[in-house]
Every structure is written in structure tokens, then in C-alpha cells.
Motif scaffolding. Structure first.
Motif, PDB file in Angstrom:
ATOM      1  N   PHE A  91       0.851  -1.187   0.000  1.00 13.27           N
ATOM      2  CA  PHE A  91       0.000   0.000   0.000  1.00 13.27           C
ATOM      3  C   PHE A  91       0.886   1.236   0.000  1.00 13.27           C
ATOM      4  CE2 PHE A  91      -2.986  -3.180   1.241  1.00 13.27           C
ATOM      5  CZ  PHE A  91      -4.167  -2.747   0.663  1.00 13.27           C
ATOM      6  N   THR A  92       0.405   2.290  -0.649  1.00 13.37           N
ATOM      7  CA  THR A  92       1.164   3.529  -0.776  1.00 13.37           C
ATOM      8  C   THR A  92       0.225   4.723  -0.651  1.00 13.37           C
ATOM      9  OG1 THR A  92       2.652   4.785  -2.225  1.00 13.37           O
ATOM     10  CG2 THR A  92       0.940   3.514  -3.311  1.00 13.37           C
ATOM     11  N   PRO A  93       0.703   5.825  -0.076  1.00 19.94           N
ATOM     12  CA  PRO A  93      -0.152   7.016  -0.011  1.00 19.94           C
ATOM     13  C   PRO A  93      -0.219   7.773  -1.343  1.00 19.94           C
ATOM     14  CG  PRO A  93       1.927   7.423   1.101  1.00 19.94           C
ATOM     15  CD  PRO A  93       1.942   5.990   0.682  1.00 19.94           C
ATOM     16  N   PHE A  94       0.747   7.544  -2.237  1.00 19.85           N
ATOM     17  CA  PHE A  94       0.808   8.264  -3.510  1.00 19.85           C
ATOM     18  C   PHE A  94       1.063   7.289  -4.649  1.00 19.85           C
ATOM     19  CE2 PHE A  94       2.800  11.048  -0.278  1.00 19.85           C
ATOM     20  CZ  PHE A  94       1.775  11.982  -0.190  1.00 19.85           C
ATOM     21  N   VAL A 115       2.624  -4.752  -7.152  1.00 21.75           N
ATOM     22  CA  VAL A 115       1.456  -3.889  -7.284  1.00 21.75           C
ATOM     23  C   VAL A 115       1.351  -3.038  -6.025  1.00 21.75           C
ATOM     24  CG1 VAL A 115      -1.044  -3.761  -7.590  1.00 21.75           C
ATOM     25  CG2 VAL A 115       0.250  -5.639  -8.654  1.00 21.75           C
ATOM     26  N   ALA A 116       1.443  -1.714  -6.185  1.00 24.48           N
ATOM     27  CA  ALA A 116       1.239  -0.789  -5.070  1.00 24.48           C
ATOM     28  C   ALA A 116      -0.188  -0.258  -5.175  1.00 24.48           C
ATOM     29  CB  ALA A 116       2.244   0.352  -5.134  1.00 24.48           C
ATOM     30  N   ILE A 117      -0.899  -0.276  -4.054  1.00 27.55           N
ATOM     31  CA  ILE A 117      -2.300   0.124  -4.027  1.00 27.55           C
ATOM     32  C   ILE A 117      -2.457   1.387  -3.190  1.00 27.55           C
ATOM     33  CG2 ILE A 117      -4.644  -0.578  -3.369  1.00 27.55           C
ATOM     34  CD1 ILE A 117      -3.604  -3.507  -3.487  1.00 27.55           C
ATOM     35  N   GLN A 118      -3.200   2.351  -3.715  1.00 30.18           N
ATOM     36  CA  GLN A 118      -3.510   3.566  -2.958  1.00 30.18           C
ATOM     37  C   GLN A 118      -4.968   3.458  -2.501  1.00 30.18           C
ATOM     38  OE1 GLN A 118      -3.941   7.237  -5.106  1.00 30.18           O
ATOM     39  NE2 GLN A 118      -3.136   8.441  -3.412  1.00 30.18           N
ATOM     40  N   ASP A 119      -5.166   2.918  -1.288  1.00 30.55           N
ATOM     41  CA  ASP A 119      -6.518   2.737  -0.755  1.00 30.55           C
ATOM     42  C   ASP A 119      -6.410   2.433   0.742  1.00 30.55           C
ATOM     43  OD1 ASP A 119      -9.117   1.982  -0.063  1.00 30.55           O
ATOM     44  OD2 ASP A 119      -9.474   1.001  -1.991  1.00 30.55           O
ATOM     45  N   ALA A 120      -6.388   3.477   1.559  1.00 27.97           N
ATOM     46  CA  ALA A 120      -6.232   3.319   3.010  1.00 27.97           C
ATOM     47  C   ALA A 120      -7.386   2.532   3.623  1.00 27.97           C
ATOM     48  CB  ALA A 120      -6.101   4.684   3.677  1.00 27.97           C
TER      49      ALA A 120
END
Length: 198
Positions: A91-94, A115-120
Motif C-alpha cells: 500500500f502507498t499514499p501516492f 502492485v502498489a495500491i492507494q486505498d487506506a
């Protein structure tokens, strides 16, 4: 060098707990992959990056979900990708969907797709979901071979006392980009540029 542009066409990623399915939208992801990849119903192994990395046998052929309290440096993610996981998810903030500049030798290493996901919100749900299975499809990226050039120049000084002294200024091609938001240094330094000159 290769300029690699991931493709969202045909991308899918689904995480599943015993009671719920979580579909990840392509527009909320940033994919790093050298070729097409897919998997169905893979066991998810959570890897806490504040701890030592697991042995290869614990993650090989499985889906890895990285757990971290902050931004994950690309070099650290690549250490996990080199362990032979089928896919590495974080997970990533950006997000940055710009094309990635890779050395041809790095592209040939065959690292696992990432795969980096932006979804808190999804991150919180997965933290509480218990054991997970993952299915995914990553389309082949578009890639273009590039020839890059090194430049060297010498400018002789006029001070006789400093004539044999050199000052070196260097730079390199930006290969992972800059975070679009945030405070302080927003440059995504790569593994080969994470150093300070003292």
C-alpha cells in the motif's frame, strides 16, 4: 536501458477472505512488471518489513502482502521480489503511473511483479480480514529500448593554487520519479542513488 509503461487494460486483482471479496480497481494501482503474469487463488503471506525477511521457501510461488509503517523504498521491495513470490502487493499514499526507466540487466532479472495500491480503507479492511487468497492478472507492459549518454567535461580553473584540484558534479536520469504530494524531499531515490556524498 528500457522505458517500461505498465498497461491497465486487462488488469485485475482480487483479494478474498473467508467471508468477503475485495476487488482492487486498476486506477488505484501502480504496477511494476517486466512481463505479463497471472495467478488464481494464491495463498497470501504477510511480510512485516520491520522484521527480518522470511526465507525464500516461505514466500516462493505465493502472493506477498507487505506491511510497513511508512513509505517502502523500491530497493526494499525488490529484496522481497527477488525471493520468488508470484506477486508482491503493498500500500502507498501516492501513486505515479509514469513510465519507468530500467537498466536492461535489471529488466532481465525476472523479479516478481509488484502492485502498489492507494486505498487506506482497503488496507484497514485487509488488516482485519484474517487469512487471504489472491487472484490477479497483470498485462504485459509496453517497453522501448533507449540509448542513454554519459557526458563528461573538464573546465580548468584560473587560480594557480587550485589548478590541480577537481570538483565533480554528477547527475543521473530520473528513473522512479517524484512523489506528487508531501513534505520535504519527495524524490523517489532508487537503490543505486540512495547515498550521500560526505
Amino acid at each position: 536501458y528500457l522505458l517500461v509503461q505498465p498497461s491497465a487494460t486487462g488488469f485485475s486483482l482480487m483479494l478474498e477472505s473467508a467471508s468477503e471479496k475485495f476487488e482492487v480497481k486498476a486506477e488505484r494501482t501502480m504496477v511494476t512488471a517486466n512481463k505479463a503474469a497471472e495467478g488464481d487463488g494464491l495463498q497470501v503471506v504477510v511480510v512485516d518489513l520491520s522484521q527480518p525477511l522470511p526465507a525464500r521457501a516461505q514466500v516462493e510461488g505465493k502472493a506477498v502482502l507487505l506491511k510497513s509503517t511508512g513509505r517502502i523504498p523500491p530497493a526494499r521491495r525488490d529484496e522481497v521480489r527477488a525471493l520468488g513470490a508470484a506477486v508482491v502487493v503493498s500500500f502507498t499514499p501516492f501513486l505515479s503511473r509514469r513510465a519507468q526507466l530500467l537498466e536492461a540487466s535489471d529488466a532481465a532479472k525476472g523479479l516478481s511483479p509488484s502492485v502498489a495500491i492507494q486505498d487506506a480503507e482497503l488496507q484497514k479492511k485487509l488488516d482485519a480480514a484474517g487469512p487471504l487468497k489472491l487472484s490477479y492478472r497483470i498485462p504485459a507492459p509496453a517497453s522501448e529500448k533507449l540509448k542513454l549518454k554519459n557526458v563528461l567535461a573538464v573546465l580548468e580553473g584560473s587560480d594557480p593554487a587550485l589548478k590541480s584540484t577537481y570538483l565533480i558534479l554528477s547527475g543521473h536520469y530520473d528513473h522512479t520519479g517524484v512523489l506528487p504530494r508531501g513534505d520535504g524531499d519527495r524524490i523517489n531515490n532508487g537503490a543505486k542513488s540512495d547515498f550521500d556524498i560526505k
